[in-house]
Structure formats: C-alpha cells, structure tokens
Design a protein around this motif. Structure first.
Motif, PDB file in Angstrom:
ATOM      1  N   SER A 158      -4.791  -3.884  -0.730  1.00 34.83           N
ATOM      2  CA  SER A 158      -3.496  -3.834  -1.425  1.00 34.83           C
ATOM      3  C   SER A 158      -3.113  -2.376  -1.619  1.00 34.83           C
ATOM      4  O   SER A 158      -3.964  -1.485  -1.607  1.00 34.83           O
ATOM      5  N   PHE A 166      -7.633  -5.140  -7.159  1.00 35.40           N
ATOM      6  CA  PHE A 166      -6.667  -6.194  -6.869  1.00 35.40           C
ATOM      7  C   PHE A 166      -7.280  -7.584  -6.947  1.00 35.40           C
ATOM      8  O   PHE A 166      -6.562  -8.568  -7.167  1.00 35.40           O
ATOM      9  N   ALA A 207       0.213  -6.259   0.020  1.00 32.65           N
ATOM     10  CA  ALA A 207      -1.151  -6.793  -0.036  1.00 32.65           C
ATOM     11  C   ALA A 207      -1.363  -7.709   1.156  1.00 32.65           C
ATOM     12  O   ALA A 207      -0.420  -8.321   1.662  1.00 32.65           O
ATOM     13  N   LYS A 227       1.339  -5.414  -9.319  1.00 36.70           N
ATOM     14  CA  LYS A 227       0.218  -6.121  -8.689  1.00 36.70           C
ATOM     15  C   LYS A 227       0.144  -7.573  -9.161  1.00 36.70           C
ATOM     16  O   LYS A 227      -0.337  -8.436  -8.433  1.00 36.70           O
TER      17      LYS A 227
END
Lengths: 189, 150
Positions: free
Chosen positions: A123, A91, A145, A172
């Motif tokens: 996350s 992440f 997250a 993401k």
C-alpha cells in the motif's frame, strides 16, 4: 463348479467401511462443486488458446474503485482461517479492521501456521500537495493498495485486488475497507 | 465363538471411526470468542509511541480490561499501526486548518488461539488533540464492543 461364498465377517466389514467413508466422499464432492460456482458480475472471460494447454481460468472485473481478479472461479469457505502478512505502513491492521467493518465471515489469525489462506500486499499513501489544495480545494490523500490471497498449503494465488483512490475521505481506512468489501465477494456464506 | 467376538469388536471399532470422521469435517465454524470484562491485555509497542496514548485512553475511558506490562501474564494482545501528519504550511494557509491528520488501526487478538476477536480503524483529517483523540476513539469503541456483547 460351486462358487465359494465370502465369509460373513468380510461382508460386515465392507458394509461398515462403506458407511464410514460415504460422508467424507459426499463432503469432498460438495467442496468441489462450491469452488466452481457462478462468476462475479461484469466479468470478461479471456479467450484461451487450446494450443498452449490448460491455463488457469482468470476472470477479471473492474469496479469504480479498482480491479479484481479471481482464478478458476475460486471461492473461500466461510470462516476459513486467514493470516494477513505484515505490510508497509501497517496496512494489514486496516485490512483486518475492514474485514470486521464489512462483516466478512472469515477468521483472522495471527499465526501463519494456523491459517488456511494468506493475504499479502502493498500500500502507498500520498498526501495532498499545495497545488491540489489550491486548485482543487481538496486536502485528502491519494491511496493505493494491492492485495492477493493465496492458499497456504498449495501456494496457489486465488484472488487479487487493486484499489486506487485519488481523494480518499478516510485514507488507509477507506482502502482497507475496499479490499475487505471485494474479498467478501469470493467468500461462500 | 472367537470369530464372532472378533467380528463384533471390528464392527464397533469401524462404527466409532465413522462417527469421528464425519464430525471432523466441520472445522470452519464461526468464531465464538467474546472479550470478557476484566480481561488481561498486553498493549504491544506501536509506531510513534501510540501504545502509550492507548494505555492512557483505556484508563480515561474506563475500559473494563486490565492492562499488563508483560505479554506472558496477558490473555489478549493489542497491536496496531498509527500515523500522524502535521499540518503543512499549505494546509494552514490555503485550507485554514492547522490541525494534524491522524490515522490509527488496532487489532485485539487472543494470545492462546491467535484469533483476532476485534479490530478498529480511525481516521481524523483535522484532529483537535492529535494522537490522544485517535487513541480515545479506539478505547471508546473497545469499551462499546466489550459492554455491547454482554
């Protein structure tokens, strides 16, 4: 009684030292002033208990994406060097890309020893199940997250942010950009 | 005479120290790094073999960088993360979509200074060619970044 006059060399030395130190003192005062700038919008100040002593002033704010918290109205100077610690699922790469996309004026470094601040966090992604696809007609994932920013030298945490997207259009990438967008709020431009 | 010389040398030293101290305060300057054409790049291993797709994409998209096999010979390093989710039965039946979901993010950093000079993320909900698509997307945007800043 006659008062002895100080020698001319000492006077000259004192004057020159004053010229040398004045800009440093002025800059440190300016840095202290910028750390106490106005709070972000929609903040609620928690009432502090005088009996407990001087607790750090924690300001919290909610947005449509998540929640952020700043400690003692801390600000990060622009182009400060920031190290992003490895996170689950890589992440940290999405956060770095988010900082670039959102044009956050910070310098990201890959070496923690060269950094002034460190960003760390966690996350998690959850892909859409059959029920979500069938009843809601959405196939986008849930993204969660949470990040924090700490001063590398002192270890003090100055900023925290959590994001939760139930139907993230870009997975993401969206969560990383949300983190970057809120980090930009505490960077002095 | 000796005293005046001593005073003069002390004053010169202190003035020099003053100038150095005032200039040392400005350490947070905007990064001025640009990726030069023909830069030597090392592509670090990325999860799910994405680095191989990235190297192929750099060649295919004619990105003006030279990929090296050794990190010691390179000026820049490319790292990142990638993830593929194959279409589940539910996605195929309910959504009528059999393409995989691709996510990737890459960072381009200077090995000597350790600064990140460029980064990019890609997300494709229904990728026609899987990792190849996301790798070519990264390569294309890297090329735009190098040529756009010239």
């Amino acid at each position: 009684m006659f008062r002895k006059q100080p020698p001319k060399s000492l006077v000259l030395a004192a004057l020159t030292l004053g010229i040398a130190w004045y800009p440093l003192v002025a800059k440190s005062q300016e840095n202290n002033a910028t750390q106490n700038q106005s709070q972000p919008d929609n903040t609620t100040k928690p009432t502090s208990d005088p009996v407990k002593g001087s607790a750090p002033d924690l300001n919290q704010a909610s947005s449509d994406e998540g929640k952020l918290a700043t400690v003692n109205n801390a600000k990060i100077p622009s182009y400060a060097r920031v190290y992003i610690a490895p996170m689950v699922g890589g992440f940290e790469n999405y956060v770095i890309a988010g900082l670039r996309n959102k044009k956050v004026p910070l310098t990201v470094v890959m070496d923690r020893t060269k950094a002034d601040y460190e960003i760390s966090g966690v996350s998690e992604s959850e892909k859409a199940g059959w029920a979500k696809m069938l009843f809601i007609g959405a196939q986008n994932s849930n993204e969660e997250a949470s990040i924090k920013i700490a001063d590398v030298k002192t270890g003090a945490v100055i900023f925290g942010y959590s994001v939760h997207k139930t139907n993230s259009a870009r997975g993401k990438q969206s969560a990383g950009e949300a983190c970057a967008k809120h980090i930009k709020q505490i960077v002095i431009e | 005479m000796a005293d005046s010389r001593r005073v003069a040398s002390m004053v010169v030293f202190l003035v020099a120290a003053a100038i150095t101290a005032s200039q040392a305060g400005d350490k947070n300057a905007p990064p001025t790094q640009k990726i030069p054409k023909g830069a030597k790049v090392f592509v670090a291993p990325i999860a799910e073999g994405f680095d191989s797709y990235l190297k192929d994409a750099i060649t295919k998209k004619k990105v003006p960088v030279e990929v090296t096999t050794s990190r010691d010979q390179a000026d820049y390093e490319m790292t990142g993360a990638a993830e593929t989710q194959k279409a589940s039965t539910a996605k195929k039946v309910i959504m009528g979509n059999w393409h995989s979901r691709e996510e990737a993010s890459i960072t381009f950093s200077n090995i000597k200074s350790g600064e990140v000079v460029w980064a990019y993320s890609v997300h494709e909900e229904a990728s026609t060619h899987g990792k190849r698509s996301s790798a070519e997307s990264c390569a294309k945007h890297l090329k735009d970044a190098i040529e756009g800043q010239q």
